[in-house]
Motif scaffolding. Structure first.
Motif, PDB file in Angstrom:
ATOM      1  N   UNK A 440      -1.516   1.097  25.113  1.00  9.05           N
ATOM      2  CA  UNK A 440      -1.749   0.224  23.959  1.00  9.05           C
ATOM      3  C   UNK A 440      -3.235   0.040  23.720  1.00  9.05           C
ATOM      4  N   UNK A 441      -3.639   0.135  22.469  1.00 10.63           N
ATOM      5  CA  UNK A 441      -5.006  -0.182  22.055  1.00 10.63           C
ATOM      6  C   UNK A 441      -5.018  -1.660  21.697  1.00 10.63           C
ATOM      7  N   UNK A 442      -5.571  -2.475  22.579  1.00 10.99           N
ATOM      8  CA  UNK A 442      -5.508  -3.928  22.371  1.00 10.99           C
ATOM      9  C   UNK A 442      -6.822  -4.483  21.834  1.00 10.99           C
ATOM     10  N   UNK A 443      -7.732  -3.597  21.454  1.00 11.95           N
ATOM     11  CA  UNK A 443      -9.025  -4.038  20.920  1.00 11.95           C
ATOM     12  C   UNK A 443      -8.934  -4.091  19.397  1.00 11.95           C
ATOM     13  N   UNK A 444      -8.934  -5.292  18.846  1.00 15.59           N
ATOM     14  CA  UNK A 444      -8.922  -5.459  17.402  1.00 15.59           C
ATOM     15  C   UNK A 444      -7.559  -5.170  16.805  1.00 15.59           C
ATOM     16  N   UNK A 445      -7.498  -5.214  15.484  1.00 19.44           N
ATOM     17  CA  UNK A 445      -6.263  -4.926  14.767  1.00 19.44           C
ATOM     18  C   UNK A 445      -6.583  -4.042  13.575  1.00 19.44           C
ATOM     19  N   UNK A 446      -5.561  -3.376  13.086  1.00 23.90           N
ATOM     20  CA  UNK A 446      -5.730  -2.446  11.991  1.00 23.90           C
ATOM     21  C   UNK A 446      -4.814  -2.850  10.841  1.00 23.90           C
ATOM     22  N   UNK A 447      -4.984  -2.215   9.718  1.00 20.92           N
ATOM     23  CA  UNK A 447      -4.156  -2.506   8.556  1.00 20.92           C
ATOM     24  C   UNK A 447      -3.543  -1.202   8.054  1.00 20.92           C
ATOM     25  N   UNK A 448      -2.236  -1.091   8.181  1.00 26.09           N
ATOM     26  CA  UNK A 448      -1.512   0.103   7.744  1.00 26.09           C
ATOM     27  C   UNK A 448      -0.219  -0.367   7.090  1.00 26.09           C
ATOM     28  N   UNK A 449      -0.023  -0.008   5.842  1.00 29.67           N
ATOM     29  CA  UNK A 449       1.166  -0.493   5.129  1.00 29.67           C
ATOM     30  C   UNK A 449       2.454   0.019   5.760  1.00 29.67           C
ATOM     31  N   UNK A 450       2.420   1.280   6.209  1.00 32.03           N
ATOM     32  CA  UNK A 450       3.615   1.880   6.795  1.00 32.03           C
ATOM     33  C   UNK A 450       3.299   2.460   8.168  1.00 32.03           C
ATOM     34  N   UNK A 451       4.271   2.434   9.038  1.00 29.41           N
ATOM     35  CA  UNK A 451       4.107   2.999  10.373  1.00 29.41           C
ATOM     36  C   UNK A 451       3.877   4.504  10.255  1.00 29.41           C
ATOM     37  N   UNK A 452       2.909   4.998  11.011  1.00 26.92           N
ATOM     38  CA  UNK A 452       2.523   6.401  10.900  1.00 26.92           C
ATOM     39  C   UNK A 452       2.155   6.953  12.270  1.00 26.92           C
ATOM     40  N   UNK A 453       2.395   8.244  12.473  1.00 22.70           N
ATOM     41  CA  UNK A 453       1.981   8.933  13.695  1.00 22.70           C
ATOM     42  C   UNK A 453       0.960   9.984  13.295  1.00 22.70           C
ATOM     43  N   UNK A 454      -0.245   9.889  13.841  1.00 26.26           N
ATOM     44  CA  UNK A 454      -1.310  10.822  13.485  1.00 26.26           C
ATOM     45  C   UNK A 454      -1.672  11.698  14.690  1.00 26.26           C
TER      46      UNK A 454
END
Length: 534
Positions: A440-454
């Motif tokens: 898990x990346x627990x540093x900060x938060x991100x904004x993504x409208x839909x769940x995505x795998x990159x």
């Protein structure tokens, strides 16, 4: 158009450009600032949308000037700049079953007053020599199979995050914008390559080329192609009691415009619908569609001298990326674009909402971007969308336990804080499913409208697909990106709770808010504001 005619039009242009009480400053800022009544601020590039019509005409009608395209001096006229100045790029699309890929070209209108001719046409003396703005931005998307074309206009006042860009000439580094900034400022961060980077960051659409044009040559090009039919639903005179307006005066109905009158149509805001730049963009789309139809019906212009002047003026007005830096390359591009019939061309404006005096993309905008990313025709006439024909990844997936997955919390939205603990929760779910290398990346938060795998490279595509399959994430949400270093799952705002992912239902219809206009629609007519009729 004669020089006297140009001069006659300029005072009206300058009134609208220099003093416009209805709109905010064109140089923008990081946050929207509402204007007080009577606020009068300098405007730059009020008539820039007309350039997109000129550039599209040049591209689509390239064969009309074939006899002049190979003059050596025309190549020397064309200015060149790097394609992409940002640190990360949107991944190129996967070829379809026939090995074809879409083509995306960004059209940019610069308001630079960097020459005597540009200064004469642009007015606004206080802006001479100032940092240019990208006041017109239109993405032209040509489908992989070359059967259809989509155009997306982005309002110049759109608030976006401009990425870090480096000026290729002097090495100046422009840091990423602190907060959201008007998109037209991207051009001043090193050149058109930063505008390209800004588009890719916002849309996720890979851009192959850009074409940037300034004021010069527009009037000559408008005359060379002859009259273009336009329509108004009532008598219109674009002039208010304070002298603001383009001066356009047309009776109700359909009429051909060229020269000075075409220039007036392309810059008219007062008198059309609500008097906004969005209404002006609609008028531009109508003109462009009509222009394309005219050019296709008259593929050979009759006057060789006019053709030569058109080619010279057009190339002098262009700045392109190295992939388009000769007339031969531009001609080849025009050949590709000419494969599309007008009825398969769709003009749209990025769906947006007002934020103070500015605008921002809406959820419908992301849908529009997705349709372009997935090469789905905006006219809804695709018989077999390519997104439904999936090819096997180059490398198969590794064993689940060997797939390193980083999980990020992307549940933050414009109105909601990030849902706490989502990265850790979904990491635990993955480990229960056998992905013991998940973290898990627990540093900060991100904004993504839909769940995505990159994933960053082709050798990890199989791994990314396997992660998506186990979680129930659709294959359309698996995408290649240079912004990640390994398989990365971003838990989006559509998965703020629970451990079972349910993909939101989606359709492939162009949002109504995009104001789509079909290229074959010769019945389109601009609605006239009753306050500007006669």
């Amino acid at each position: 158009m004669t020089q006297n005619a140009v001069r006659a039009a300029l005072p009206e242009d300058r009134q609208e450009s220099d003093q416009d009480p209805q709109e905010g400053p064109s140089d923008g800022g990081d946050v929207p600032v509402p204007e007080a009544d009577g606020d009068r601020r300098p405007r730059r590039g009020r008539r820039l949308l007309k350039w997109s019509a000129a550039v599209l005409a040049l591209l689509i009608a390239g064969s009309a000037t074939a006899g002049y395209l190979y003059y050596r001096q025309l190549n020397d006229n064309i200015k060149r700049d790097p394609l992409h100045l940002g640190e990360s790029k949107a991944a190129a699309p996967t070829p379809n079953a026939a090995g074809q890929t879409p083509l995306n070209v960004l059209l940019i209108g610069s308001d630079a007053r960097d020459s005597k001719e540009n200064q004469q046409l642009g007015g606004a003396r206080e802006t001479f020599g100032s940092t240019p703005l990208a006041d017109v931005q239109m993405l032209v998307h040509l489908s992989a199979d070359r059967t259809n074309m989509s155009v997306i206009s982005m309002p110049r006042d759109t608030l976006v995050e401009i990425p870090k860009c480096t000026d290729p000439d002097d090495g100046t580094v422009y840091p990423a914008s602190n907060g959201r900034t008007m998109t037209n400022q991207s051009l001043g961060h090193g050149g058109p390559g930063c505008t390209v980077a800004t588009w890719e960051k916002l849309t996720g659409i890979h851009i192959d080329h850009f074409v940037m044009v300034d004021f010069a040559g527009v009037v000559s090009m408008a005359d060379a192609v002859g009259g273009v039919p336009v329509c108004v639903d009532a008598n219109v005179h674009s002039r208010d009691s304070k002298g603001h307006g383009s001066g356009l005066k047309l009776p109700e109905g359909t009429h051909p415009v060229k020269g000075e009158q075409a220039l007036q149509w392309l810059r008219t805001r007062y008198g059309f619908e609500d008097g906004s730049d969005l209404a002006r963009a609609k008028a531009q789309h109508m003109y462009m569609n009509s222009l394309v139809r005219q050019l296709r019906e008259n593929a050979t212009l009759s006057n060789p001298n006019k053709l030569r002047r058109l080619a010279e003026k057009a190339t002098e007005a262009l700045t392109v990326d190295p992939g388009l830096d000769t007339v031969k390359k531009l001609y080849d591009l025009s050949t590709e674009l000419r494969k599309v019939e007008p009825e398969r061309i769709t003009m749209t404006t990025m769906p947006n909402r007002y934020v103070g005096a500015r605008v921002e993309p809406t959820e419908d905008a992301e849908k529009l971007f997705r349709l372009v990313r997935e090469d789905i025709a905006l006219d809804g006439r695709d018989e077999k969308p390519e997104k439904k024909r999936e090819t096997a990844p180059a490398d198969p997936a590794a064993d689940d336990a060997e797939i390193a997955v980083q999980v990020r919390n992307g549940t933050r939205t414009d109105t909601l804080a990030a849902a706490p603990g989502r990265a850790s929760t979904i990491t635990g779910l993955l480990k229960d499913e056998g992905f013991t290398s998940a973290s898990a990346d627990i540093v900060g938060s991100f904004s993504e409208k839909r769940t995505v795998v990159r994933y960053p490279s082709a050798d990890l595509e199989g791994d990314a697909r396997r992660v998506a399959e186990v979680l129930g994430v659709p294959a359309s949400a698996v995408e290649r990106s240079t912004e990640v270093s390994g398989v990365t799952l971003v838990v989006g705002a559509d998965w703020r709770e629970g451990t079972s992912y349910r993909a939101p239902e989606e359709d492939d219809k162009t949002p109504e808010s995009a104001n789509a206009l079909n290229g074959a629609d010769d019945k389109a007519c601009m609605r006239v504001d009753p306050a500007f009729t006669w």
